[in-house]
Design an enzyme around this catalytic site. Structure first.
Site, short mmCIF file in Angstrom:
data_model
loop_
_atom_site.label_atom_id
_atom_site.label_comp_id
_atom_site.label_asym_id
_atom_site.label_seq_id
_atom_site.Cartn_x
_atom_site.Cartn_y
_atom_site.Cartn_z
N LYS A 222 0.87 -1.19 0.00
CA LYS A 222 0.00 0.00 0.00
C LYS A 222 0.90 1.23 0.00
O LYS A 222 1.73 1.41 0.89
CB LYS A 222 -0.90 -0.02 1.23
CG LYS A 222 -1.75 1.24 1.34
CD LYS A 222 -2.79 1.14 2.43
CE LYS A 222 -3.57 2.43 2.56
NZ LYS A 222 -4.62 2.33 3.59
N LYS B 99 -2.12 -1.56 -3.83
CA LYS B 99 -3.01 -0.39 -3.76
C LYS B 99 -2.19 0.90 -3.81
O LYS B 99 -1.21 1.00 -3.08
CB LYS B 99 -3.79 -0.46 -2.45
CG LYS B 99 -4.62 0.77 -2.16
CD LYS B 99 -5.24 0.68 -0.82
CE LYS B 99 -5.98 1.98 -0.55
NZ LYS B 99 -6.46 2.08 0.79
C1 PBG Z 1 -7.47 3.53 5.58
C2 PBG Z 1 -7.75 3.32 4.14
C3 PBG Z 1 -7.58 4.26 3.12
C4 PBG Z 1 -8.11 3.70 1.98
C5 PBG Z 1 -8.54 2.41 2.30
N1 PBG Z 1 -8.30 2.19 3.65
C6 PBG Z 1 -7.05 5.65 3.18
C7 PBG Z 1 -5.69 5.88 3.66
O1 PBG Z 1 -4.87 4.97 3.81
O2 PBG Z 1 -5.39 7.03 3.95
C8 PBG Z 1 -8.20 4.37 0.64
C9 PBG Z 1 -9.24 3.87 -0.29
C10 PBG Z 1 -9.54 4.76 -1.44
O3 PBG Z 1 -8.94 5.82 -1.64
O4 PBG Z 1 -10.45 4.39 -2.19
N2 PBG Z 1 -6.48 2.82 6.16
#
Ligand code: PBG
Length: 327
Positions: A194, A252
């Site tokens: 991520k 992601k």
């Molecule tokens: C939180 C989380 C996020 C997303 C999914 N889980 C945001 C972040 O990490 O700040 C983003 C999903 C999206 O932008 O569609 N942990």
């Protein structure tokens, strides 16, 4: 002109193109992310994500039914919380919003696979995914809370928990805690690679979870989410999560990281998920609004590219719409 190879012969008609098509999308490829909010009869449009809603639990159950009817096998739940504190205490209450949502979906739509986000950002007053100690997101202290959150979801009946926090060792800790609590059949969909991406902006609007600009609070998530420049590190993160017991690993965002998906596909033999995140959804919608692209064509081109890159499943805000059209 004599030409031995004329690749255009295979593009001549739609029938021939159908025969040789290498990547086919199916409603079963998709996971619909859904936002849950307190109340009843609430279907609140999200400003930053046109076409997406914050749903109260009764509306959420209806949405899950509609998704199963179009063949979408799974939902991934995010909780909207007004209750925010330094430790994210609202994240693991037995009678919390997400815990109740899981139980209600399982009672009324038992066949859908329920996944839940495991991270503290909707529940912390600083908006970070973990707990803050002396101005830093403290790894092991955060894991202690995340583990309680995951077990509380399992107690409510979740099928798979999806830790999105990027703390080191959380997959292993969650696996052990689930097993020790008798939930050895609850799976882990790990957000393994991520990235610290700007494409989460609209999502943070949906949950009012952007990191706060406070003194002694980091403004971004770069000390735990990955540097967009790195791919070898992604493979290491994925390998660690598999070792720690992840059932499915995730890359992601998806679109700016298609090479990461492909490298993961080549290196590992576990199912790979990709998250077509809120900013990627927003780019398609915004360009379509200006008539710069055709929305439906862009949607399918994006989803096809993610599958072609090697993803076995795609978390996408287009899940329902794409599944309806695919039929
Ligand atoms: C939180 C989380 C996020 C997303 C999914 N889980 C945001 C972040 O990490 O700040 C983003 C999903 C999206 O932008 O569609 N942990």
């Amino acid at each position: 002109m004599e030409l031995t190879h004329r690749p255009r012969r295979l593009r001549r008609t739609e029938a021939i193109r159908t025969l040789v098509r290498e990547t086919l999308l199916h409603p079963g490829d998709f996971i619909q992310p859904l936002f849950v909010i307190d109340g009843t009869g609430v279907r609140e449009p999200i400003d930053s994500m046109p076409g997406q809603f914050r749903l109260s639990i009764d509306e959420l159950v209806k949405e899950c039914k509609a998704l199963t009817e179009v063949g979408v096998p799974a939902v991934n739940l995010f909780g909207y919380s007004d209750e925010k504190d330094a430790q994210g205490l609202a994240s693991y209450r037995a009678d919390g919003l997400i815990q109740c949502a899981i139980a209600e979906i399982k009672a009324h739509v038992p066949d859908i696979c329920v996944q839940t986000d495991v991270a503290l950002d909707p529940y912390t007053d600083h908006g970070h995914d973990g707990v803050l100690v002396d101005g830093e997101i403290a790894n092991d202290e955060s894991i202690a809370v995340l583990v309680r959150m995951a077990v509380s979801h399992a107690e409510a009946g979740v099928d798979q928990v999806a830790p999105s926090d990027m703390m080191d060792g959380r997959v292993g800790a969650i696996r052990v805690a689930l097993d020790d609590s008798g939930f050895d059949d609850v799976g882990i969909l790990a957000y393994s690679a991520k990235y610290a991406s700007c494409f989460y902006g609209p999502f943070r609007g949906a949950l009012k979870s952007a990191p706060r600009e406070l003194e002694n609070v980091p403004k971004d998530k770069k000390t735990y989410q990955m540097d967009p420049a790195n791919v070898e590190e992604a493979l290491k993160e994925i390998a660690l999560d598999i070792q720690e017991g992840a059932d499915i690993v995730m890359v992601k965002p998806a679109l700016a990281y298609l090479d990461v998906i492909t490298r993961a596909r080549q290196a590992f033999d576990v199912p790979i998920a990709a998250y077509n995140v809120s900013g990627e959804y927003g780019m398609v919608l915004a360009a379509a609004e200006k008539s710069w692209v055709d929305k439906e064509t862009a949607m399918f081109e994006v989803l096809t590219s993610i599958k072609r890159a090697g993803a076995d499943m795609i978390l996408t805000y287009f899940a329902k719409e794409a599944a309806e059209i695919l039929g």
